[in-house]
Design an enzyme around this catalytic site. Structure first.
Site, short mmCIF file in Angstrom:
data_model
loop_
_atom_site.label_atom_id
_atom_site.label_comp_id
_atom_site.label_asym_id
_atom_site.label_seq_id
_atom_site.Cartn_x
_atom_site.Cartn_y
_atom_site.Cartn_z
N PHE A 150 0.86 -1.19 0.00
CA PHE A 150 0.00 0.00 0.00
C PHE A 150 0.90 1.25 0.00
O PHE A 150 1.82 1.34 0.82
CB PHE A 150 -0.88 -0.04 1.26
CG PHE A 150 -2.00 0.94 1.25
CD1 PHE A 150 -3.00 0.87 0.28
CD2 PHE A 150 -2.09 1.93 2.21
CE1 PHE A 150 -4.05 1.77 0.27
CE2 PHE A 150 -3.14 2.83 2.22
CZ PHE A 150 -4.12 2.75 1.24
N ASP A 198 1.49 -5.94 7.65
CA ASP A 198 0.24 -5.19 7.63
C ASP A 198 -0.87 -6.20 7.30
O ASP A 198 -0.92 -6.74 6.19
CB ASP A 198 0.32 -4.08 6.58
CG ASP A 198 -0.96 -3.23 6.53
OD1 ASP A 198 -2.00 -3.70 7.03
OD2 ASP A 198 -0.90 -2.13 5.97
N TYR A 240 -11.66 -1.72 9.87
CA TYR A 240 -12.90 -1.32 9.19
C TYR A 240 -13.17 -2.11 7.92
O TYR A 240 -14.15 -1.85 7.24
CB TYR A 240 -12.90 0.20 8.89
CG TYR A 240 -11.64 0.75 8.25
CD1 TYR A 240 -11.36 0.52 6.92
CD2 TYR A 240 -10.75 1.50 9.00
CE1 TYR A 240 -10.21 1.03 6.34
CE2 TYR A 240 -9.59 2.01 8.44
CZ TYR A 240 -9.33 1.78 7.11
OH TYR A 240 -8.18 2.28 6.55
N LYS A 241 -12.31 -3.08 7.60
CA LYS A 241 -12.56 -3.88 6.40
C LYS A 241 -13.32 -5.15 6.81
O LYS A 241 -14.50 -5.09 7.11
CB LYS A 241 -11.24 -4.20 5.70
CG LYS A 241 -10.46 -2.97 5.25
CD LYS A 241 -9.18 -3.37 4.55
CE LYS A 241 -8.26 -2.18 4.31
NZ LYS A 241 -8.76 -1.22 3.33
N ARG A 266 -11.91 -4.01 -8.02
CA ARG A 266 -11.75 -5.03 -6.96
C ARG A 266 -13.14 -5.49 -6.53
O ARG A 266 -14.03 -4.66 -6.28
CB ARG A 266 -11.03 -4.45 -5.76
CG ARG A 266 -9.64 -3.97 -6.01
CD ARG A 266 -8.93 -3.60 -4.72
NE ARG A 266 -9.67 -2.64 -3.90
CZ ARG A 266 -9.26 -2.16 -2.73
NH1 ARG A 266 -8.10 -2.56 -2.23
NH2 ARG A 266 -9.98 -1.28 -2.06
C1 LIG Z 1 -2.96 -2.47 3.24
C2 LIG Z 1 -3.40 -1.17 3.83
N1 LIG Z 1 -2.65 -0.60 4.78
C3 LIG Z 1 -3.00 0.58 5.33
C4 LIG Z 1 -4.14 1.23 4.93
C5 LIG Z 1 -4.45 2.58 5.49
O1 LIG Z 1 -4.91 2.51 6.73
P1 LIG Z 1 -5.17 3.79 7.64
O2 LIG Z 1 -5.96 4.75 6.84
O3 LIG Z 1 -5.90 3.19 8.80
O4 LIG Z 1 -3.87 4.37 8.03
C6 LIG Z 1 -4.98 0.66 3.97
C7 LIG Z 1 -6.23 1.33 3.56
O5 LIG Z 1 -7.02 0.86 2.83
C8 LIG Z 1 -4.58 -0.57 3.39
O6 LIG Z 1 -5.31 -1.12 2.42
#
Ligand SMILES: Cc1ncc(COP(=O)(O)O)c(C=O)c1O
Length: 415
Positions: free
Chosen positions: A123, A201, A226-227, A375
């Site tokens: 990400f 992550d 939240y996913k 997706r």
């Molecule tokens: C793999 C991954 N890591 C981190 C995040 C971002 O998370 P946050 O906004 O809670 O920092 C996301 C958001 O979709 C994500 O898909």
């Protein structure tokens, strides 16, 4: 192919669907639980309790009636999903901030090494955070981004870059775009051979695929709630730290990271366990909202959840191959379910227009990731096999009816 109705009637998880909120007014197929999970119906009672009873009536007394350790108690519930021991998971801030804290802590414990490895499919915010962590750690660490975008063997490509200079390997367990899934154990073992740490992550894997931090050899991880955990928009993230890693220090020390925040003592030492990774006041209301979703996953059991995830996504892939590839679509997620999370990425040259047309004309919600991927996320607690078939039917109808052209020039704020 077995009719979808038959699969739904044999599905032992089917009743969970009714324990989520659905709009009574439409026939929406929601396939974006990999971005924001649906609302568990029990959240209404939690709001009544935490907002109206606890905040409304108990007021400041709430701190002594469960708020003080809410980050740890909800953390422990998530820990059960991960196979962690009690006291190894805590809620804090958001995934990005948790990743930063964990990465700086890991790098400061490895001052003699120089390299942080990640991959191009991680990400983008994670890659930025790793760079910030290198700047903050105070040594000479730098981030190397291994290009796995077109690698036929991403694991081989990544491991070829590991050497004695590697301080930290940090990856998304399941990648946000293609849904590629790393083998936790394999990467952790390779890192251990050169005395490097790993930082995972779990945002796209927790609640979607089985994780056992103990047998998978995980030391440090973060993830969002939240996913697939259905914790709600902006819900706090979590940090997992194996309990034998007491030498890792939170770089953002603050009162809630000390053993006695209410001693009001600026020289208080950090708390001994995972609590020391807290900084300030916990997000009490949003932390409480995470419970119902996690409890449902624990009740369902990750084995059953995962089995259905594979069933749904394999069926979707087969239908894409049969019915959507003649229309210009192409599955871009790994075909091997062991190498995939619970979403499937599909290429189309006009992916954004297809996505908008699906949302606005066909009541199907996937999401779009630039430049050309859609997706489709399969959350086993509320996605049915009929949803999978109907989605493909609706895509075919849309394309054959020229729907894509009607949305070609639209660009929403959030894709
Ligand atoms: C793999 C991954 N890591 C981190 C995040 C971002 O998370 P946050 O906004 O809670 O920092 C996301 C958001 O979709 C994500 O898909």
């Amino acid at each position: 192919m077995t009719p979808a109705n038959d699969l739904d009637s044999m599905d032992s998880l089917a009743d969970f669907r009714n324990r989520f909120v659905h709009s009574p007014h439409d026939d929406l197929i929601y396939l974006d639980g990999n971005s924001l999970g649906r609302q568990p119906a029990a959240v209404g009672q939690v709001i009544e309790q935490v907002v109206n009873r606890e905040w409304g009536e108990r007021l400041i007394r709430g701190w002594n009636e469960g708020w003080l350790d809410i980050s740890g108690s909800v953390g422990d519930l998530i820990g059960e999903l991960l196979g962690a021991r009690s006291g190894e998971v805590i809620l804090a801030e958001n995934t990005s901030a948790c990743l930063y804290k964990a990465a700086v802590a890991a790098l400061r414990s490895q001052p003699e090494k120089s390299n942080v490895l990640t991959d191009s499919e991680n990400f983008p915010s994670d890659i930025q955070i790793l760079r910030s962590a290198c700047d903050s750690a105070g040594f000479h660490h730098k981030v190397t981004v291994v290009d796995t975008s077109s690698a036929s063997d991403p694991t081989g490509a990544l491991l070829a870059a590991v050497d004695d200079s590697t301080a930290l390997i940090s990856l998304s367990h399941v990648s946000y775009k293609a849904g590629w899934r790393w083998n936790l154990k394999e990467i952790n073992e390779a890192a251990a051979k050169v005395d490097a740490l790993t930082l995972w992550d779990f945002s796209h894997s927790v609640g979607a695929v089985p994780i056992d931090v103990q047998s998978d050899g995980v030391t440090l991880a973060v993830g969002c709630t939240y996913k697939y955990l259905n914790g709600g928009p902006g819900a706090p993230a979590f940090i997992y730290l194996r309990s034998d890693q007491d030498h890792l220090a939170n770089p953002i020390t603050g009162w809630f990271g000390t053993a006695e925040p209410f001693s009001f003592d600026a020289s208080s030492p950090p708390a001994s366990g995972i609590q020391r990774f807290l900084t300030g006041t916990p997000h009490v209301v949003s932390a409480a909202l995470i419970r119902p979703g996690v409890e449902m996953l624990l009740e369902a059991g990750m084995d059953r959840v995962y089995e259905k995830s594979v069933g749904l996504s394999q069926r979707f892939i087969e239908l894409c191959d049969q019915r959507l590839s003649p229309l210009g679509f192409e599955v871009r997620s790994p075909r091997d379910p062991q190498r995939r999370g619970s979403h499937v990425a599909v290429f189309h040259p006009d992916a954004q227009a297809v996505g908008l047309a699906l949302i606005n004309e066909k009541s199907v919600i996937p999401d779009f990731r630039p430049p050309d991927l859609l997706r489709f996320g399969f959350a086993p607690l509320y996605t049915s096999f009929t949803d999978v078939d109907s989605t493909v039917d609706r895509i075919v109808e849309l394309v054959e009816d020229g729907g894509v052209d009607r949305w070609r020039n639209e660009t929403p704020l959030v894709p």
